[in-house]
Design a protein around this motif. Structure first.
Motif, PDB file in Angstrom:
ATOM      1  N   GLY A  75      35.445  31.078  51.714  1.00  0.00           N
ATOM      2  CA  GLY A  75      36.350  32.019  52.367  1.00  0.00           C
ATOM      3  C   GLY A  75      37.796  31.578  52.338  1.00  0.00           C
ATOM      4  O   GLY A  75      38.683  32.317  52.764  1.00  0.00           O
ATOM      5  N   GLY A  76      38.040  30.384  51.818  1.00  0.00           N
ATOM      6  CA  GLY A  76      39.410  29.873  51.761  1.00  0.00           C
ATOM      7  C   GLY A  76      40.218  30.522  50.650  1.00  0.00           C
ATOM      8  O   GLY A  76      39.707  31.293  49.830  1.00  0.00           O
ATOM      9  N   ASP A  77      41.477  30.198  50.611  1.00  0.00           N
ATOM     10  CA  ASP A  77      42.400  30.697  49.600  1.00  0.00           C
ATOM     11  C   ASP A  77      41.950  30.268  48.196  1.00  0.00           C
ATOM     12  O   ASP A  77      41.506  29.124  48.009  1.00  0.00           O
ATOM     13  CB  ASP A  77      43.803  30.139  49.900  1.00  0.00           C
ATOM     14  CG  ASP A  77      44.825  30.558  48.878  1.00  0.00           C
ATOM     15  OD1 ASP A  77      45.189  31.752  48.861  1.00  0.00           O
ATOM     16  OD2 ASP A  77      45.240  29.680  48.076  1.00  0.00           O
ATOM     17  N   LEU A  78      42.060  31.160  47.230  1.00  0.00           N
ATOM     18  CA  LEU A  78      41.635  30.872  45.859  1.00  0.00           C
ATOM     19  C   LEU A  78      42.308  29.615  45.312  1.00  0.00           C
ATOM     20  O   LEU A  78      41.661  28.752  44.726  1.00  0.00           O
ATOM     21  CB  LEU A  78      41.923  32.062  44.938  1.00  0.00           C
ATOM     22  CG  LEU A  78      41.642  31.840  43.449  1.00  0.00           C
ATOM     23  CD1 LEU A  78      40.155  31.597  43.200  1.00  0.00           C
ATOM     24  CD2 LEU A  78      42.140  33.035  42.638  1.00  0.00           C
ATOM     25  N   ARG A  79      43.591  29.499  45.511  1.00  0.00           N
ATOM     26  CA  ARG A  79      44.343  28.342  44.999  1.00  0.00           C
ATOM     27  C   ARG A  79      43.801  27.045  45.599  1.00  0.00           C
ATOM     28  O   ARG A  79      43.610  26.055  44.897  1.00  0.00           O
ATOM     29  CB  ARG A  79      45.831  28.506  45.315  1.00  0.00           C
ATOM     30  CG  ARG A  79      46.722  27.424  44.755  1.00  0.00           C
ATOM     31  CD  ARG A  79      48.182  27.705  45.086  1.00  0.00           C
ATOM     32  NE  ARG A  79      48.607  29.013  44.640  1.00  0.00           N
ATOM     33  CZ  ARG A  79      49.099  29.282  43.426  1.00  0.00           C
ATOM     34  NH1 ARG A  79      49.234  28.310  42.553  1.00  0.00           N
ATOM     35  NH2 ARG A  79      49.458  30.502  43.098  1.00  0.00           N
ATOM     36  N   VAL A  80      43.529  27.046  46.886  1.00  0.00           N
ATOM     37  CA  VAL A  80      43.010  25.858  47.561  1.00  0.00           C
ATOM     38  C   VAL A  80      41.612  25.534  47.040  1.00  0.00           C
ATOM     39  O   VAL A  80      41.290  24.366  46.766  1.00  0.00           O
ATOM     40  CB  VAL A  80      43.005  26.068  49.095  1.00  0.00           C
ATOM     41  CG1 VAL A  80      42.295  24.927  49.807  1.00  0.00           C
ATOM     42  CG2 VAL A  80      44.434  26.231  49.611  1.00  0.00           C
ATOM     43  N   LEU A 139      41.736  39.789  41.828  1.00  0.00           N
ATOM     44  CA  LEU A 139      43.101  39.262  41.719  1.00  0.00           C
ATOM     45  C   LEU A 139      43.418  38.707  40.335  1.00  0.00           C
ATOM     46  O   LEU A 139      44.568  38.375  40.055  1.00  0.00           O
ATOM     47  CB  LEU A 139      43.310  38.138  42.742  1.00  0.00           C
ATOM     48  CG  LEU A 139      43.132  38.475  44.216  1.00  0.00           C
ATOM     49  CD1 LEU A 139      43.281  37.213  45.057  1.00  0.00           C
ATOM     50  CD2 LEU A 139      44.128  39.542  44.638  1.00  0.00           C
ATOM     51  N   LEU A 140      42.412  38.599  39.481  1.00  0.00           N
ATOM     52  CA  LEU A 140      42.566  37.875  38.218  1.00  0.00           C
ATOM     53  C   LEU A 140      42.575  38.814  37.015  1.00  0.00           C
ATOM     54  O   LEU A 140      41.882  39.826  36.993  1.00  0.00           O
ATOM     55  CB  LEU A 140      41.418  36.863  38.084  1.00  0.00           C
ATOM     56  CG  LEU A 140      41.345  35.835  39.215  1.00  0.00           C
ATOM     57  CD1 LEU A 140      40.012  35.103  39.172  1.00  0.00           C
ATOM     58  CD2 LEU A 140      42.512  34.862  39.123  1.00  0.00           C
TER      59      LEU A 140
END
Length: 192
Positions: A75-80, A139-140
């Motif tokens: 559930g965290g940010d994609l970048r993280v 998003l990609l």
């Protein structure tokens, strides 16, 4: 000590020596590290190559890395998430770089079972990364599987070969992958 326990202890003692000495590690060094007589090795393994093969298989076991990737909060940010995964993967690659080179030049390079295990590990890692990326597929510009392949490619290129550059960490590699190399138009870049 039970034969399986002795086998496991010999393999565990051999792995760090393989990292340090490659396939040139001696049975004397292994016995000393395991705290056993050299002849004990041959009571458990038919020959040195069998022990080295078993140790390489254990060292390349993808389970710890797969478990660590699976533990990243989906559930965290994609970048993280990607930065954490890239760091885990690069650490795995760096830890096993010497063994991969040794395995690629020795008997193991022609071992169909070993090649199949390596391919299976690569596919498992790709699947784990793809699953980690899937929540943000919208998003990609590429599919999660393609992004996962690029992460593996970046991590591998950063670790192996003549162009390896260990200055790039997981955060930087993910930034390059997600943001590219261009300065965003809303940021000043030295008056350019």
């Amino acid at each position: 000590m039970a034969p399986e326990d002795r086998r496991a202890a010999l393999i565990a003692a051999t792995i760090p020596l393989l990292h340090e000495h490659g396939l040139d590690v001696s049975t004397r060094q292994i016995a000393q590290a395991a705290g056993v007589a050299e002849g004990t090795i041959f009571g458990v393994f038919p020959d040195k190559l069998s022990l080295l093969s078993a140790a390489i298989v254990q060292a390349f076991d993808p389970a710890p890395t797969l478990d660590a990737v699976a533990a990243i909060d989906p559930g965290g940010d994609l970048r993280v998430r990607l930065s954490a995964a890239a760091t885990l993967i690069m650490n795995r690659f760096a830890r096993n770089a010497r063994l991969m080179a040794a395995a690629g030049h020795g008997h193991h390079a022609k071992d169909p079972a070993g090649i199949a295990r390596m391919n299976r590990a690569r596919e498992q890692l790709l699947a784990a990364l793809t699953e980690l990326i899937e929540p943000d597929a919208a998003l990609l510009r590429r599919t999660p599987a393609e992004v996962a392949r690029l992460v593996l490619l970046f991590c591998g290129a950063n670790t192996f070969g003549p162009f390896a550059d260990h200055r790039f960490d997981g955060d930087e590699l993910v930034s390059l992958l997600l943001d590219g190399l261009l300065v965003p138009p809303d940021h000043s870049h030295g008056g350019v």
